[in-house]
Design an enzyme around this catalytic site. Structure first.
Site, PDB file in Angstrom:
ATOM      1  N   GLU A 269       0.822  -1.224   0.000  1.00 24.17           N
ATOM      2  CA  GLU A 269       0.000   0.000   0.000  1.00 24.17           C
ATOM      3  C   GLU A 269       0.854   1.272   0.000  1.00 24.17           C
ATOM      4  O   GLU A 269       0.707   2.131   0.865  1.00 24.17           O
ATOM      5  CB  GLU A 269      -0.940  -0.002   1.209  1.00 24.17           C
TER       6      GLU A 269
ATOM      7  N   GLU B 252      -6.787  -7.678  -0.539  1.00 21.22           N
ATOM      8  CA  GLU B 252      -7.277  -7.710   0.844  1.00 21.22           C
ATOM      9  C   GLU B 252      -8.764  -7.416   0.848  1.00 21.22           C
ATOM     10  O   GLU B 252      -9.174  -6.270   0.690  1.00 21.22           O
ATOM     11  CB  GLU B 252      -6.548  -6.683   1.724  1.00 21.22           C
TER      12      GLU B 252
HETATM   13  C1  GAL Z   1      -4.297  -2.798   5.079  1.00 19.32           C
HETATM   14  C2  GAL Z   1      -2.879  -3.312   5.204  1.00 19.32           C
HETATM   15  C3  GAL Z   1      -2.820  -4.605   5.991  1.00 19.32           C
HETATM   16  C4  GAL Z   1      -3.620  -4.449   7.260  1.00 19.32           C
HETATM   17  C5  GAL Z   1      -5.019  -4.039   6.911  1.00 19.32           C
HETATM   18  C6  GAL Z   1      -5.976  -3.725   8.055  1.00 19.32           C
HETATM   19  O1  GAL Z   1      -4.353  -1.479   4.725  1.00 19.32           O
HETATM   20  O2  GAL Z   1      -2.344  -3.543   3.928  1.00 19.32           O
HETATM   21  O3  GAL Z   1      -1.509  -4.940   6.260  1.00 19.32           O
HETATM   22  O4  GAL Z   1      -2.995  -3.499   8.051  1.00 19.32           O
HETATM   23  O5  GAL Z   1      -4.992  -2.812   6.262  1.00 19.32           O
HETATM   24  O6  GAL Z   1      -6.066  -4.317   9.039  1.00 19.32           O
END
Ligand code: GAL
Length: 692
Positions: free
Chosen positions: A158, A230
């Protein structure tokens, strides 16, 4: 050997199109003996792949000392995946985020002269490359191209969140990162989520992917598959705030919508959240990293897992139809979207009620519905496994009893002293009161939680709850809201204490307690290596700076044990017996930590993690997450401790167990209970037929 390619429609393994359903499981958040069962359950729920970050500070805990054994045996984890036919998406870092201490960076990076993290900076690039080169040696034999399970590697994480800060140097760094796996002979495609450089496969993260984001992605990357690296199944918890939950039906709706956009690869973040053992949590993150994931903290399937397993089974059956061609949008209004897949393998129709967040996917004699009904299954039943047999107590020595002072004229920042090997640091100075009566003590900058002792008595501590994002800690970090009240300006570090004292010399002791390192720049509105803990700006009594200072990093450990509780910082220990029938039947254990304040727990010598029984109120993070309610995020009860239970992996439980507690505040240990769970959660989801 195997090939991994992709086009606009999907990823292809050895030329064959694949629907890629993946779940994030961080091997660092469970024990190796739990990995086989966890991975079996991933497979049984119809996952094709698992994704995991590789945390740099987990594998290079000291500069130049690499560890890939025991809990850190990445090769073993990858082998277990391979044995189950699970593919792997390995997220190599070097920056990870993930609510892990310092986002995965080793703390010693901040000591490298001239370092700037996550940008084009020679000392940083040199350390990162050296580590990744070593990591690549471990990963290479497990690549799909070498006959192993690893089909994709992710580099960085990110970067969009910080790109603006690093400008051209950041761009150069990202471009260098994108080519690095290839340069290290990691011969599978490279993913980069939320901020990709040329040569890498771009991917998106979020609770949901709305039409606008997808349209932008398609326009920017016409030849790439729509990848959701994600898909957040819930959210993490922070001390002092309420629990986060995400509804399964809402998740289901957004998955169907994603399919309707032609999505063919998604990764549930998290599929199993697990535990931040020891000091592995980020600043303010709880020890449990349950994330409301489909597999609960102990790895058992929840209602969400059963629901998604059902969905996966049908989607896999339909895979040839889904992937044969592009879905065709037949109706697209504000209320309704109808999408059709048709070809030789059959016809599928997706109908979405966009406003009501409902939908159905039908075809080939099957239907999947996302309706208004939430899926539920009975909450697991925990049984009382008893308390401690005899309790003993030992004081943690105070500054006056210690011989390891570090002297300085002005306060010395805590991480410089502890190197983040301990959460604790005492600061001691003399304070001269010239006018008796009301006094105002100002700590211009203090983190994270501080306890102020005056002549050995606790005067007060940091107002709670702490904010997750607090603004810059570096030079210029200010400080206290004016006036003489006990206020702390939100998002900053100043703390003031108003009290009354007699004239004369007094003993001031300030005990600073870290709650973990920040996970990213935004938590401190500055580069991660500028994070500070402890005290780093003047401490003033009625405006006059105090000093010189004596600092005592770390804890001494228990002195003499006794049967009577001590006041303030202390150690407690007991033995907890577990009956043979419980040992044989239990599938998981936890401590109900009722009666404790704050500190950390050790079970048979294993560091379980930090405990804090602080009640939770409000959302946490920044309140903008309230918008996430639209994405099915809900909160647990108001006023309950953010974390009341602390997991103990069953393999650490024996007939006689030594529980040791470090407690900062006060404890009534009679109320602490060991609890256990028996049996399997109803039927395990049906195992997917092997397709290898
Ligand atoms: C995303 C990040 C992950 C984790 C997630 C939230 O933005 O890439 O590593 O932190 O958020 O829990």
């Amino acid at each position: 050997m195997g090939t991994v390619t992709c086009d606009r429609r999907s990823f292809l393994l050895d030329g064959r199109r694949r629907l890629l359903i993946s779940g994030e499981v961080h091997y660092a958040r469970s024990l190796p003996e739990e990995w086989p069962g966890l991975l079996d359950r991933c497979r049984a729920c119809g996952l094709d792949a698992v994704a995991s970050y590789v945390f740099w500070n987990f594998h290079e805990p000291e500069r130049g000392v690499y560890d890939f054994s025991g809990r850190r045996d990445l090769g073993c984890f990858l082998q277990l995946c391979a044995e189950r036919g699970l593919k792997v998406i390995l997220r190599l870092g070097p920056y990870c985020c993930a609510e892990w201490n310092y986002g995965g960076f080793p703390s010693y990076l901040r000591d490298e002269p001239g370092i700037e993290i996550r940008t084009w900076n020679a000392p940083y690039i040199e350390r990162a490359e050296r580590y990744l080169r070593r990591l690549a040696e471990v990963v290479r034999p497990w690549l799909y191209s070498n006959g192993g399970p690893v089909i994709l590697v992710q580099i960085e994480n990110e970067y969009n969140n910080v790109a603006a800060r690093y400008g051209e140097a950041g761009k150069r760094y990202l471009a260098w990162m994108a080519q690095l796996p290839r340069a290290l002979d990691l011969t599978v495609p490279v993913l980069m989520c939320e901020g990709a450089a040329p040569g890498a496969i771009a991917a998106l993260n979020g609770f949901s992917l709305d039409d606008r984001r997808i349209a932008e992605f398609r326009a920017a990357h016409p030849g790439l598959p729509l990848s959701w690296t994600e898909c957040w199944t819930g959210w993490y918890n922070t001390w002092g705030y309420r629990h986060h939950y995400r509804s399964a039906r809402n998740l289901g709706f957004h998955l169907l919508r994603f399919l309707g956009h032609g999505g063919s690869f998604w990764n549930y973040y998290m599929w199993h959240g697990g535990t931040n053992f020891g000091r592995n949590s980020m600043y303010l993150g709880t020890t449990a990293y349950s994330f409301d994931a489909p597999l609960d903290e102990g790895g058992e399937p929840t209602a969400k897992a059963f629901y998604l397993a059902g969905l996966h089974e049908i989607l896999h059956r339909w895979e040839p139809v889904l992937l044969a061609g592009e879905p065709r949008v037949e109706v697209d209004t504000a209320e309704c979207r109808r999408v059709v897949w048709s070809g030789e393998a059959g016809r599928l129709e997706l109908e979405l009620e966009l406003k009501k967040q409902r939908g159905a996917l039908r075809g080939n004699g099957h239907e999947i519905w996302v309706s208004d009904h939430e899926c539920e299954c009975a909450a697991p039943c925990w049984c009382d496994g008893g308390g401690g047999r005899d309790w003993e107590f030992a004081r943690e020595p105070r500054p006056a009893e210690r011989r390891d002072a570090v002297f300085s004229t002005e306060v010395c920042e805590q991480l410089t002293l502890t190197r983040d090997r301990s959460d604790y640091c005492w600061y001691a100075a003399e304070a001269e009161v010239t006018t008796p009566g009301p006094q105002l003590l100002t700590l211009e900058a203090a983190a994270d939680l501080v306890y102020v002792y005056w002549d050995g008595e606790l005067l007060g501590s940091t107002p709670l709850p702490l904010a997750e994002n607090r603004g810059p800690t570096g030079e210029g970090a200010m400080t206290v809201g004016g006036g003489s009240s006990l206020e702390r300006t939100e998002g900053q570090y100043g703390v003031q204490f108003a009290f009354s004292a007699a004239a004369g010399r007094h003993r001031l002791e300030i005990w600073c307690v870290s709650l973990g390192r920040c996970k990213g720049d935004w938590m401190i509105s500055g580069p991660m290596n500028t994070e500070c803990k402890g005290l780093w700006r003047p401490v003033r009594l009625n405006g006059r700076a105090l000093g010189p200072w004596r600092q005592y990093p770390g804890l001494c450990g228990p002195g003499a044990w006794s049967r009577s509780p001590a006041a303030g910082p202390q150690w407690l220990r007991t033995t907890i017996p577990v009956a043979p029938d419980v040992l044989a039947a239990a599938i998981d254990f936890r401590l109900a930590a009722t009666g404790l304040g704050k500190g950390f727990l050790r079970w048979n010598g294993f560091e379980l993690g930090r405990h804090w029984l602080l009640p939770g109120h409000g959302y946490g993070a920044d309140e903008s997450w309230q918008d996430a309610a639209l994405d099915g995020l809900t909160l647990g009860p108001d006023g309950e401790p953010t974390q009341a239970y602390y997991r103990i992996p069953p393999t650490l439980v024996a007939a006689e167990n030594r529980l040791e507690i470090f407690e900062e505040q006060q404890a009534d240990p009679r109320r602490i209970r060991l609890e256990f769970r028996v049996g399997k959660t109803s039927a395990e989801p049906a195992a997917k037929q092997g397709d290898e």
